[in-house]
Design a protein around this motif. Structure first.
Motif, PDB file in Angstrom:
ATOM      1  N   GLY A 161     -28.423  17.121  47.009  1.00  0.00           N
ATOM      2  CA  GLY A 161     -29.397  16.149  47.520  1.00  0.00           C
ATOM      3  C   GLY A 161     -29.918  15.235  46.432  1.00  0.00           C
ATOM      4  O   GLY A 161     -30.110  14.032  46.657  1.00  0.00           O
ATOM      5  N   ALA A 162     -30.135  15.776  45.235  1.00  0.00           N
ATOM      6  CA  ALA A 162     -30.586  14.948  44.116  1.00  0.00           C
ATOM      7  C   ALA A 162     -29.509  13.932  43.735  1.00  0.00           C
ATOM      8  O   ALA A 162     -29.805  12.766  43.478  1.00  0.00           O
ATOM      9  CB  ALA A 162     -30.941  15.841  42.925  1.00  0.00           C
ATOM     10  N   GLY A 163     -28.256  14.399  43.725  1.00  0.00           N
ATOM     11  CA  GLY A 163     -27.150  13.476  43.442  1.00  0.00           C
ATOM     12  C   GLY A 163     -27.035  12.412  44.506  1.00  0.00           C
ATOM     13  O   GLY A 163     -26.788  11.232  44.204  1.00  0.00           O
ATOM     14  N   TRP A 164     -27.216  12.828  45.760  1.00  0.00           N
ATOM     15  CA  TRP A 164     -27.174  11.863  46.868  1.00  0.00           C
ATOM     16  C   TRP A 164     -28.247  10.794  46.700  1.00  0.00           C
ATOM     17  O   TRP A 164     -27.957   9.591  46.830  1.00  0.00           O
ATOM     18  CB  TRP A 164     -27.376  12.598  48.195  1.00  0.00           C
ATOM     19  CG  TRP A 164     -27.528  11.669  49.356  1.00  0.00           C
ATOM     20  CD1 TRP A 164     -26.546  11.075  50.077  1.00  0.00           C
ATOM     21  CD2 TRP A 164     -28.768  11.203  49.922  1.00  0.00           C
ATOM     22  NE1 TRP A 164     -27.078  10.270  51.052  1.00  0.00           N
ATOM     23  CE2 TRP A 164     -28.439  10.323  50.983  1.00  0.00           C
ATOM     24  CE3 TRP A 164     -30.117  11.443  49.635  1.00  0.00           C
ATOM     25  CZ2 TRP A 164     -29.413   9.701  51.754  1.00  0.00           C
ATOM     26  CZ3 TRP A 164     -31.088  10.807  50.400  1.00  0.00           C
ATOM     27  CH2 TRP A 164     -30.731   9.951  51.443  1.00  0.00           C
ATOM     28  N   LEU A 165     -29.476  11.201  46.415  1.00  0.00           N
ATOM     29  CA  LEU A 165     -30.573  10.242  46.300  1.00  0.00           C
ATOM     30  C   LEU A 165     -30.356   9.291  45.127  1.00  0.00           C
ATOM     31  O   LEU A 165     -30.682   8.104  45.212  1.00  0.00           O
ATOM     32  CB  LEU A 165     -31.898  10.992  46.129  1.00  0.00           C
ATOM     33  CG  LEU A 165     -33.173  10.146  46.177  1.00  0.00           C
ATOM     34  CD1 LEU A 165     -33.293   9.417  47.517  1.00  0.00           C
ATOM     35  CD2 LEU A 165     -34.398  11.020  45.928  1.00  0.00           C
ATOM     36  N   LEU A 166     -29.770   9.806  44.058  1.00  0.00           N
ATOM     37  CA  LEU A 166     -29.530   8.982  42.880  1.00  0.00           C
ATOM     38  C   LEU A 166     -28.526   7.873  43.172  1.00  0.00           C
ATOM     39  O   LEU A 166     -28.693   6.732  42.722  1.00  0.00           O
ATOM     40  CB  LEU A 166     -29.013   9.870  41.739  1.00  0.00           C
ATOM     41  CG  LEU A 166     -28.738   9.181  40.401  1.00  0.00           C
ATOM     42  CD1 LEU A 166     -30.013   8.582  39.817  1.00  0.00           C
ATOM     43  CD2 LEU A 166     -28.123  10.172  39.420  1.00  0.00           C
ATOM     44  N   PHE A 167     -27.484   8.194  43.947  1.00  0.00           N
ATOM     45  CA  PHE A 167     -26.427   7.217  44.217  1.00  0.00           C
ATOM     46  C   PHE A 167     -26.603   6.492  45.556  1.00  0.00           C
ATOM     47  O   PHE A 167     -25.850   5.549  45.842  1.00  0.00           O
ATOM     48  CB  PHE A 167     -25.057   7.907  44.196  1.00  0.00           C
ATOM     49  CG  PHE A 167     -24.552   8.185  42.814  1.00  0.00           C
ATOM     50  CD1 PHE A 167     -23.785   7.249  42.134  1.00  0.00           C
ATOM     51  CD2 PHE A 167     -24.852   9.376  42.170  1.00  0.00           C
ATOM     52  CE1 PHE A 167     -23.319   7.489  40.861  1.00  0.00           C
ATOM     53  CE2 PHE A 167     -24.392   9.633  40.890  1.00  0.00           C
ATOM     54  CZ  PHE A 167     -23.634   8.692  40.227  1.00  0.00           C
ATOM     55  N   TYR A 168     -27.574   6.914  46.355  1.00  0.00           N
ATOM     56  CA  TYR A 168     -27.730   6.359  47.701  1.00  0.00           C
ATOM     57  C   TYR A 168     -27.853   4.836  47.743  1.00  0.00           C
ATOM     58  O   TYR A 168     -27.238   4.186  48.605  1.00  0.00           O
ATOM     59  CB  TYR A 168     -28.947   7.004  48.385  1.00  0.00           C
ATOM     60  CG  TYR A 168     -29.182   6.501  49.780  1.00  0.00           C
ATOM     61  CD1 TYR A 168     -28.264   6.738  50.797  1.00  0.00           C
ATOM     62  CD2 TYR A 168     -30.332   5.778  50.089  1.00  0.00           C
ATOM     63  CE1 TYR A 168     -28.473   6.274  52.088  1.00  0.00           C
ATOM     64  CE2 TYR A 168     -30.556   5.313  51.381  1.00  0.00           C
ATOM     65  CZ  TYR A 168     -29.627   5.567  52.365  1.00  0.00           C
ATOM     66  OH  TYR A 168     -29.839   5.100  53.635  1.00  0.00           O
ATOM     67  N   PRO A 169     -28.609   4.205  46.833  1.00  0.00           N
ATOM     68  CA  PRO A 169     -28.732   2.730  46.907  1.00  0.00           C
ATOM     69  C   PRO A 169     -27.409   1.985  46.775  1.00  0.00           C
ATOM     70  O   PRO A 169     -27.326   0.807  47.150  1.00  0.00           O
ATOM     71  CB  PRO A 169     -29.678   2.396  45.744  1.00  0.00           C
ATOM     72  CG  PRO A 169     -30.459   3.652  45.527  1.00  0.00           C
ATOM     73  CD  PRO A 169     -29.492   4.765  45.796  1.00  0.00           C
TER      74      PRO A 169
END
Length: 228
Positions: A73-81
């Motif tokens: 989830g942390a990786g997802w949020l980091l790359f989400y934009p």
């Protein structure tokens, strides 16, 4: 929430991206933008994170799996934009408008080809954006309930808008957060003024509207199929 097969979703999105790349290769010319393929690749990264987390999260829960999901989830949020970021690539049509003008207020056909290909890339990015957010939304709803899950969606949309700002205006990459924390802190302080916050808010609002539209259409379609 309605379960959307992660594998079928991935297959559909992969087919759409392949078709977009095919169209791009057909209409590509020397004035076109090769960076679109890289941006599309980056848009896939958050979906890969959410896909793995979604598949793990739907199985029996354990502390180990919960820890893995948090990391993903942390990786997802980091790359989400990176997924909604592709929409901003439409700005290049304005920046290069002098190359497209054919006189008397008209545009060469090359402009329309490039516009349509850019829209295809942007559509890919938005679909990857909402599909991955839907998967994370489902996991949080399962763990914390509907209210907190929708609160997370709102926060993710706003953070996504701010992330797009950092990428487009300040030219930062997602991995800069890990590589140069002092740079991130400095830019975060510099960005605390009205035009920047308005940009982030509007882009976050766009992400939220697109996601809610996607959510509504999917749920209405499934309910209508069940009634039929």
């Amino acid at each position: 929430m309605i379960h959307l097969s992660a594998w079928k979703s991935a297959a559909f999105l992969a087919a759409l991206s392949a078709l977009t790349l095919l169209v791009y290769s057909v209409f590509r010319n020397k004035t076109y933008f090769d960076f679109l393929t890289w941006n599309l690749f980056l848009a896939w990264v958050p979906f890969v994170f959410s896909f793995i987390a979604y598949e793990i999260g739907r199985r029996a829960q354990s502390r180990m799996r919960a820890a893995i999901i948090v990391v993903l989830g942390a990786g997802w949020l980091l790359f989400y934009p990176n997924a909604p970021y592709i929409v901003t690539d439409l700005v290049h049509l304005t920046a290069m408008k002098g190359l497209y003008a054919s006189g008397q207020g008209t545009f060469a056909f090359r402009y329309w080809y490039d516009l349509l290909v850019l829209v295809l890339f942007a559509w890919n990015g938005l679909l990857l954006c909402v599909y991955s957010l839907y998967q994370v939304h489902s996991l949080i709803r399962l763990a914390a309930g509907s209210l907190l899950a929708w609160g997370f969606v709102a926060a993710a949309a706003l953070l996504g808008g701010y992330g797009v700002l950092l990428g487009r205006v300040y030219r930062l990459n997602s991995w800069d957060v890990l590589r140069d924390v002092s740079l991130i802190k400095r830019i975060a302080l510099e960005s605390l003024h009205a035009p920047v916050m308005l940009f982030s808010l509007l882009f976050g609002l766009m992400i939220g509207i697109v996601y809610v539209s996607f959510y509504f259409v999917v749920h209405q379609a499934v309910r209508a199929a069940k009634r039929a």
